[in-house]
Structure formats: C-alpha cells, structure tokens
Write a protein that holds these residues in place. Structure first.
Motif, PDB file in Angstrom:
ATOM      1  N   LEU A 293       0.848  -1.190   0.000  1.00  0.00           N
ATOM      2  CA  LEU A 293       0.000   0.000   0.000  1.00  0.00           C
ATOM      3  C   LEU A 293       0.888   1.247   0.000  1.00  0.00           C
ATOM      4  N   LEU A 294       0.635   2.139  -0.953  1.00  0.00           N
ATOM      5  CA  LEU A 294       1.414   3.371  -1.066  1.00  0.00           C
ATOM      6  C   LEU A 294       0.491   4.581  -0.947  1.00  0.00           C
ATOM      7  N   PRO A 295       0.998   5.712  -0.439  1.00  0.00           N
ATOM      8  CA  PRO A 295       0.182   6.910  -0.225  1.00  0.00           C
ATOM      9  C   PRO A 295       0.065   7.787  -1.474  1.00  0.00           C
ATOM     10  N   HIS A 296      -0.533   7.259  -2.520  1.00  0.00           N
ATOM     11  CA  HIS A 296      -0.787   8.002  -3.763  1.00  0.00           C
ATOM     12  C   HIS A 296       0.507   8.644  -4.279  1.00  0.00           C
ATOM     13  N   MET A 297       1.504   7.804  -4.531  1.00  0.00           N
ATOM     14  CA  MET A 297       2.825   8.270  -4.958  1.00  0.00           C
ATOM     15  C   MET A 297       3.061   8.108  -6.457  1.00  0.00           C
ATOM     16  N   GLY A 298       2.074   7.626  -7.196  1.00  0.00           N
ATOM     17  CA  GLY A 298       2.279   7.255  -8.585  1.00  0.00           C
ATOM     18  C   GLY A 298       2.905   8.331  -9.446  1.00  0.00           C
ATOM     19  N   SER A 299       2.510   9.570  -9.242  1.00  0.00           N
ATOM     20  CA  SER A 299       3.037  10.659 -10.065  1.00  0.00           C
ATOM     21  C   SER A 299       3.999  11.547  -9.282  1.00  0.00           C
ATOM     22  N   ALA A 300       4.412  11.092  -8.110  1.00  0.00           N
ATOM     23  CA  ALA A 300       5.178  11.947  -7.198  1.00  0.00           C
ATOM     24  C   ALA A 300       6.660  11.986  -7.532  1.00  0.00           C
ATOM     25  N   THR A 301       6.991  12.685  -8.616  1.00  0.00           N
ATOM     26  CA  THR A 301       8.381  13.028  -8.905  1.00  0.00           C
ATOM     27  C   THR A 301       8.473  14.548  -8.989  1.00  0.00           C
ATOM     28  N   LEU A 302       9.599  15.096  -8.605  1.00  0.00           N
ATOM     29  CA  LEU A 302       9.778  16.548  -8.664  1.00  0.00           C
ATOM     30  C   LEU A 302       9.628  17.041 -10.096  1.00  0.00           C
ATOM     31  N   GLU A 303      10.200  16.275 -11.034  1.00  0.00           N
ATOM     32  CA  GLU A 303      10.119  16.677 -12.445  1.00  0.00           C
ATOM     33  C   GLU A 303       8.658  16.746 -12.906  1.00  0.00           C
ATOM     34  N   GLY A 304       7.883  15.738 -12.505  1.00  0.00           N
ATOM     35  CA  GLY A 304       6.491  15.699 -12.910  1.00  0.00           C
ATOM     36  C   GLY A 304       5.667  16.828 -12.320  1.00  0.00           C
ATOM     37  N   ARG A 305       5.912  17.123 -11.045  1.00  0.00           N
ATOM     38  CA  ARG A 305       5.156  18.195 -10.392  1.00  0.00           C
ATOM     39  C   ARG A 305       5.488  19.563 -11.007  1.00  0.00           C
ATOM     40  N   ILE A 306       6.752  19.757 -11.369  1.00  0.00           N
ATOM     41  CA  ILE A 306       7.135  21.026 -11.995  1.00  0.00           C
ATOM     42  C   ILE A 306       6.491  21.140 -13.379  1.00  0.00           C
TER      43      ILE A 306
END
Length: 328
Positions: free
Chosen positions: A287-300
């Motif tokens: 179980l992961l805390p909704h980390m699928g898109s959690a990259t710094l590059e992606g958020r920027i």
C-alpha cells in the motif's frame, strides 16, 4: 482578459519554482501550509479569485460552485483528473476548467512496474523481515516470489498510461493483453504486440497480473466488483495506480485474506486516505500513499502546464488544456 493581472488563489503548496513563477506573472495567493482547504475556505477562495488552482483533494461540487463570485472564470486544475470537479455545473456558470494531461504518464507507468515487481517478488515482506530481529539468514526456500517474464499482464484502460505500462512490460518479457472502451488502431496494437479483449470478464480470468489504468466514471465505479474479482486466478495479482473507486475494496480485502487472490499493489484507495484497516494488516498487499506521479520533475511540469493555461486565458485565448464535455 488581456492587460489584467489576474487574481489567482492556489489551494495547496506547490513546488517552490512553480510558486515563484506564478508570483512573477499573477496576483497570486499562495497557501501558507500544505493542509487542504475546508469547504468554507474553498468557497471563500472562489469568492475572491479570477482563477482558482485546486488539486484532487478539493471537492468542487455544485454547492461550492453556487458560492463562487461572478469574477471566477477559470478553474486551472493542478492534475489531469477532474472527477473532483463538477465540470458541467462550472460550465453552466460560465467557468472554464483546465487540467494538465500527459504529465504523469511516464512516472505513473514506472510506479505500476514497481508495484508489479514489489508484489510478485514480495519486497514489502522482505523489507519487514530484514528490519526485524527474526531473520536468521538465507535459505533456498525462503521468501520465494515469482518471475514476471512470460507472465500475462492485463491492462484495464489503454490510454497514455496504459500504453506506457505496456511498453515497459514488454521490455520485462511480459505478454500484454488489454481491455479498453475502444480498441487501439491496428498499427499501435501491433507495435506493442498487445492482445485485445472485448470481454473484460474473459481477460481477467486469464491474466497473471491485472493493472488498473482507467479513470473513475459512473461506468467504471466498482468495475472490478466481487463477481469479477472472483474470476481472477488464485495466483494472480492486481495493481491499481488509477482511482480507488474502480475496485470494490471490501471484496478485494476479503479475497486477499482468503488467499483467493495472491497479492495486490495499491497506490489509490476507495475512500481516499481512509484505508481499510483490514487491508493495512495484510502481508500480501503493498500500500502506497498516492505516490504514482510523485516526482519533482512531474510536479514542476504540471505546474508549468497550469501556468500556460492561466497565461493563455489571461491573454484572451482558449486555454490549451481546456476540459470539454467529450473528455468527461
């Protein structure tokens, strides 16, 4: 709205580089901490903003939209999914909605493969054992997992992310199968060596790994219900990085506990961050805390898309990522 410095309210903390650029371009109100806004705070923000920048944690329904001031003309969502926004009501009130499609594709596909490997190779169980005082050393029969090469991967939802998963899975030697609302064009299907199943029931009964990559809509709510989960092979695993509501979480938990499904890798849950305690206790679930898109590059990149949408709107043009009824 050319020539006007728009009033923009951001509902959550964003990467510093994104917030700084927004400050340079707009009259922006940033969040002091990273807590989600209460409904009253969200409604108040919509009363004083030309543009609202919400995230998936903000439930913008008809009741909240009714409190919006006439000055609010754009909801520039920080994220691709807009199922937390009543887009139809917003449009009726003359409020445009934009999103950030395509940004999370590669990062989410990476996480799908991480979960597939994590579940089939029992990484969470191994980690817990290594960090305990119970590990007595290597044994030829200890912590046996399974090889993913040669296994059949079923992809439910063959959009951008589903296709990115298929490309990665093929590199690992997996056989790609998929079910989608519309069949892919023959040349795309051939390039991925993917087998199409019109019947979801028939596909889930045959695959070794099932990856959920479809959005949450009224037609996909509990698409993987108890009846369909029971079609899966006892040694199959299920991975979900899309939306928790697509799976009947209670039914999945019961089947994992009973050994009717071998394992699950879940990054999203039916009740958001409120995870079923019985599911949390299972050794065969990662179980992961909704980390699928959690990259710094992606958020920027996501923030850059939000800025482009707002800037284009401010210049009097249609935002490039405007959500239209056909996308809903």
């Amino acid at each position: 709205m050319p020539g006007k410095r728009l009033s923009v309210v951001v509902t959550r903390r964003l990467p510093e580089v994104v917030e700084t650029r927004m400050k340079e371009l707009f009259d922006v109100e940033l969040r002091e901490d990273d807590s989600r806004m209460t409904p009253d705070e969200l409604a108040a923000a919509m009363e004083r903003a030309d543009v609202l920048v919400p995230t998936i944690t903000d439930q913008i329904d008809a009741k909240i939209l009714a409190r919006a001031d006439e000055r609010l003309k754009l909801i520039a969502n920080f994220g691709a999914g807009v199922d937390h926004i009543d887009v139809a009501t917003a449009r009726q009130r003359g409020i445009h909605v934009s999103n950030t499609p395509g940004v999370v594709t590669e990062d989410t596909a990476d996480m799908v493969m991480a979960l597939i490997l994590g579940v089939t190779r029992r990484l969470a169980e191994g980690l817990r054992l290594a960090q305990s005082d119970e590990w007595t050393g290597w044994s030829p029969t200890a912590m046996l997992g399974g090889r993913i090469k040669g296994r059949r991967l079923g992809i439910l939802g063959m959009g951008r992310i589903g296709q990115a998963v298929a490309r990665r899975a093929a590199a690992f030697g997996m056989q790609v199968h998929y079910h989608n609302r519309k069949r892919l064009r023959p040349e795309i299907e051939e390039a991925m060596d993917a087998t199409y199943w019109e019947s979801l029931d028939q596909m889930v009964a045959r695959v070794d790994v099932l990856s959920i990559n479809c959005p949450h809509t009224p037609s996909t709510f509990h698409l993987m219900n108890a009846r369909r989960l029971k079609l899966m092979k006892p040694d199959a695993v299920i991975v979900n990085t899309s939306r928790g509501e697509v799976i009947d979480e209670n039914a999945l938990t019961r089947m994992l506990r009973a050994g009717e499904i071998a394992g699950a890798g879940l990054d999203v849950f039916e009740r958001g961050h409120m995870i079923n305690p019985r599911l949390q206790a299972l050794p065969n679930a990662i179980l992961l805390p909704h980390m699928g898109s959690a990259t710094l590059e992606g958020r920027i990149e996501m923030g850059e898309k939000v800025i482009v949408n707002i800037k284009t709107f401010a210049d009097g043009h249609r935002p490039p990522d405007l959500v239209v009824p056909a996308m809903m």
